[in-house]
Design an enzyme around this catalytic site. Structure first.
Site, PDB file in Angstrom:
ATOM      1  N   HIS A  68       0.953  -1.473  -0.005  1.00  0.00           N
ATOM      2  CA  HIS A  68       0.017   0.073   0.087  1.00  0.00           C
ATOM      3  C   HIS A  68       0.928   1.280  -0.069  1.00  0.00           C
ATOM      4  O   HIS A  68       1.977   1.107   0.567  1.00  0.00           O
ATOM      5  CB  HIS A  68      -1.026  -0.191   1.318  1.00  0.00           C
ATOM      6  CG  HIS A  68      -2.036  -0.989   1.241  1.00  0.00           C
ATOM      7  ND1 HIS A  68      -2.994  -0.810   2.012  1.00  0.00           N
ATOM      8  CD2 HIS A  68      -2.421  -2.022   0.403  1.00  0.00           C
ATOM      9  CE1 HIS A  68      -3.862  -1.903   1.575  1.00  0.00           C
ATOM     10  NE2 HIS A  68      -3.453  -2.546   0.648  1.00  0.00           N
ATOM     11  N   GLU A 120       1.045   3.689   1.761  1.00  0.00           N
ATOM     12  CA  GLU A 120       1.816   4.248   3.277  1.00  0.00           C
ATOM     13  C   GLU A 120       2.894   3.395   3.658  1.00  0.00           C
ATOM     14  O   GLU A 120       4.004   3.841   4.125  1.00  0.00           O
ATOM     15  CB  GLU A 120       0.492   3.819   4.360  1.00  0.00           C
ATOM     16  CG  GLU A 120      -0.684   4.817   4.071  1.00  0.00           C
ATOM     17  CD  GLU A 120      -1.764   4.025   3.472  1.00  0.00           C
ATOM     18  OE1 GLU A 120      -1.535   3.490   2.628  1.00  0.00           O
ATOM     19  OE2 GLU A 120      -2.954   4.073   3.847  1.00  0.00           O
ATOM     20  N   CYS A 153      -2.016  -0.565   7.419  1.00  0.00           N
ATOM     21  CA  CYS A 153      -1.315   0.830   7.404  1.00  0.00           C
ATOM     22  C   CYS A 153      -1.363   1.440   8.585  1.00  0.00           C
ATOM     23  O   CYS A 153      -0.494   2.305   9.032  1.00  0.00           O
ATOM     24  CB  CYS A 153      -1.707   1.460   6.221  1.00  0.00           C
ATOM     25  SG  CYS A 153      -1.366   0.706   4.586  1.00  0.00           S
TER      26      CYS A 153
END
Lengths: 161, 161
Positions: B62, B64, B95
């Site tokens: 992801h 992040e 995250c």
């Protein structure tokens, strides 16, 4: 670190959890928090990893996340349907989320983690409506060995001689 | 994808969120879910990333997580005290956990995510006793742009011409 290996009961769960414990011991030997993980599909080990957050300067390098990355790279997919994760400690929220995204089928963990766990403690992520895939969860395998490893590690860090 | 860039109000938050939005647009252009993230410390961008789960065969990739890994590599530490994360979408549980482990100071996010968010929806991780570091959270920046990007992306996937 005085830590005696105690083989668990016979059977495949015990064998794969022993591999995860070996990864946890190797992590401790590197000065990392001793948690280890193994991913298995159709009886074959796809990946095995221990914590490497210090070595890699990566707070996401928990054993579970590293094992998932390795297994996904091995199979060329971001999903691992039909694969099972064996990990020595109850996963945290970050790892519980990663396990869900990877679509792992089963999660076997060793010791529970009341302080940081997110499966049977804390946010109990797999019981939440914002979790869109939950593995079947089995726990308590090699619980004592997994917990002893962590206790020894943190005791040695507090009291380094 | 008919998507018009709308600059936000002046100021540093807007500027860094614009960089995160640019990362989200680049992710969409690669066929990835359009979320982007930027990490800033002392006014300098340490890392910028968009989702790459498909490209990397990595469900943990992801925006992040990638930004955290890049920033940690840049500073040579698994912690980023005093650093702030700008991300176009409310972080998920994975995250949110990574942000906590990285000791990020502030989290600025764009659109809320009732289906998968873990900050102001779902498990509300930063309000839980099993969360041991919570960033200060600010939300609603460039909310419409961030949400429009996601809507366009999923609409185009459902209806590819």
């Amino acid at each position: 670190m005085a830590e005696t290996f105690r083989p668990g009961p016979a059977g495949p769960v015990s064998g794969f959890m022993d591999l995860a414990l070996a990864q946890a011991r190797a992590a401790a030997a590197r000065g990392e928090v001793p948690v280890g993980a193994v991913i298995v599909r159709d009886g074959a080990v796809l990946a095995a990893a221990g914590n490497r957050t210090l070595e890699l300067n990566d707070p996401t390098a928990h054993a579970e996340v590293l094992a998932i990355r390795l297994a996904c790279a091995a199979v060329g997919s971001q999903r691992l349907p039909g694969a099972d994760l064996y990990v020595t400690l109850e996963p945290c929220a970050m790892c519980a989320g990663a396990i869900s995204f990877a679509r792992l089928r089963r999660l076997y963990y060793g010791a529970g983690d009341p302080k940081g766990g997110a499966v049977d403690h804390g946010v109990r992520f797999y019981n939440q409506p914002t979790c869109h895939h939950a593995p079947d969860v089995y726990s308590g395998f090699a619980e004592r060995e997994a917990a002893d490893l962590l206790r020894s590690f943190f005791r040695d860090r507090r009291d380094p001689d």
